[in-house]
Scaffold this active site. Structure first.
Site, PDB file in Angstrom:
ATOM      1  N   SER A   3       1.205  -1.394   0.223  1.00  0.00           N
ATOM      2  CA  SER A   3      -0.174  -0.191  -0.278  1.00  0.00           C
ATOM      3  C   SER A   3       0.616   1.461   0.393  1.00  0.00           C
ATOM      4  CB  SER A   3      -0.992  -0.449   0.914  1.00  0.00           C
ATOM      5  OG  SER A   3      -1.514   1.354   1.198  1.00  0.00           O
ATOM      6  N   TYR A  34      -2.176   0.442   9.685  1.00  0.00           N
ATOM      7  CA  TYR A  34      -2.205  -0.098   8.509  1.00  0.00           C
ATOM      8  C   TYR A  34      -1.134  -0.123   7.849  1.00  0.00           C
ATOM      9  CZ  TYR A  34      -4.107  -0.709   3.911  1.00  0.00           C
ATOM     10  OH  TYR A  34      -4.082  -0.923   2.422  1.00  0.00           O
TER      11      TYR A  34
END
Length: 281
Positions: free
Chosen positions: A162, A175
């Site tokens: 990501s 995250y």
């Protein structure tokens, strides 16, 4: 001319390959599964809910692909092993694993303006770390073992990283940490498998930029489809000036899985419209 064209097509062909896509019922995982199928692969769509996996597999089959619905939780090793046996029983091999399962959880997201010492709960942090990191490691071990078995030692793993791994994003500490760990594991696993089993098994990752999906849509656009403040900030820092289209991620994954990327391992490929390259000025 035809000979050269044929060679180019072969570089991106996945004919005869068998792929498993975790998170294949989601927006990005589903687009990747469709891209692999269109490149010639037979695809096992793995998800926690069987009905969603069956719908996704049916869509692939309707386009003429070999498709199989697999029900498993990526954090449950026993379920993953059962899914692996289903694939081996149906097609006799596993060539490709796409670890697209993951995402954030509400308990790991700071509200806008919320104090980190009050809002960053360790349970939410642990949950998102488990989902993204261990939800990548466990399938890699289970399906990677099938790639290494029988002396064949051939296959390709593509993990999902990501932008949050490259540049920690506000409000999503868990995250960000989890995806940074996924990138580290990607490189470690690539080196370990190449040195132990030879160059036939490759491990890479893609780092998607901002694509509208089920989990982030409300953060980026409002009910009328207009950009939120966070959505505007994302677009302002994306040189291409838009969100990505799911099929644009699928193209990069197909390349990484095919013969055209045969000397690529341990790499993390950003697919982000320039977000990771832009310094903001």
């Amino acid at each position: 001319m035809q000979e050269n064209g044929g060679g180019l097509r072969e570089m991106f062909s996945l004919e005869g390959r068998v792929a498993v896509v975790t998170g294949g019922t989601g927006v990005l995982g589903g687009a990747v599964a469709a891209g692999l199928a269109r490149a010639g692969a037979r695809v096992g769509v793995l998800g926690r809910r069987r009905e969603r996996a069956e719908r996704a597999a049916h869509r692939l089959a309707a386009e003429g692909a070999g498709a199989l619905a697999l029900q498993a939780d990526v954090l449950d090793e026993e379920q993953l092993r059962r899914a692996r046996e289903e694939v081996l029983e149906r097609w006799g091999r596993v060539d490709i694993l796409i670890n697209a399962a993951g995402g954030n959880v509400p308990g790991a997201v700071l509200e806008a303006g919320e104090d980190v010492f009050q809002g960053l709960g360790i349970e939410g942090f642990r949950e998102v770390l488990d989902l993204n990191l261990f939800g990548t490691v466990l399938p890699s071990l289970v399906f990677g073992e099938a790639m290494a078995a029988g002396g064949r030692a051939e296959g390709c793993v593509v993990n999902f990283s990501s932008m949050a791994a490259i540049r920690p994003l506000s409000r999503v500490a868990g995250y960000s940490a989890a995806k940074a760990a996924v990138e580290n594991f990607t490189r470690w696993f690539a080196v370990e498998l190449a040195r132990r089993y030879g160059p036939g098994i490759r491990v890479n990752a893609v780092a998607p930029g901002f694509f509208l999906g089920e989990q982030n849509r409300d953060l980026l656009v409002d009910g009328d489809g207009n950009l939120t403040a966070r959505g505007r900030a994302v677009i302002e820092h994306t040189p291409m000036g838009r969100f990505g289209k799911p099929e644009e991620l699928a193209g990069a994954v197909v390349w990484l899985c095919g013969p055209g990327a045969s000397f690529v391992t341990g790499a993390v490929v950003p697919v982000d419209g320039g977000f990771s390259a832009f310094g903001g000025v």
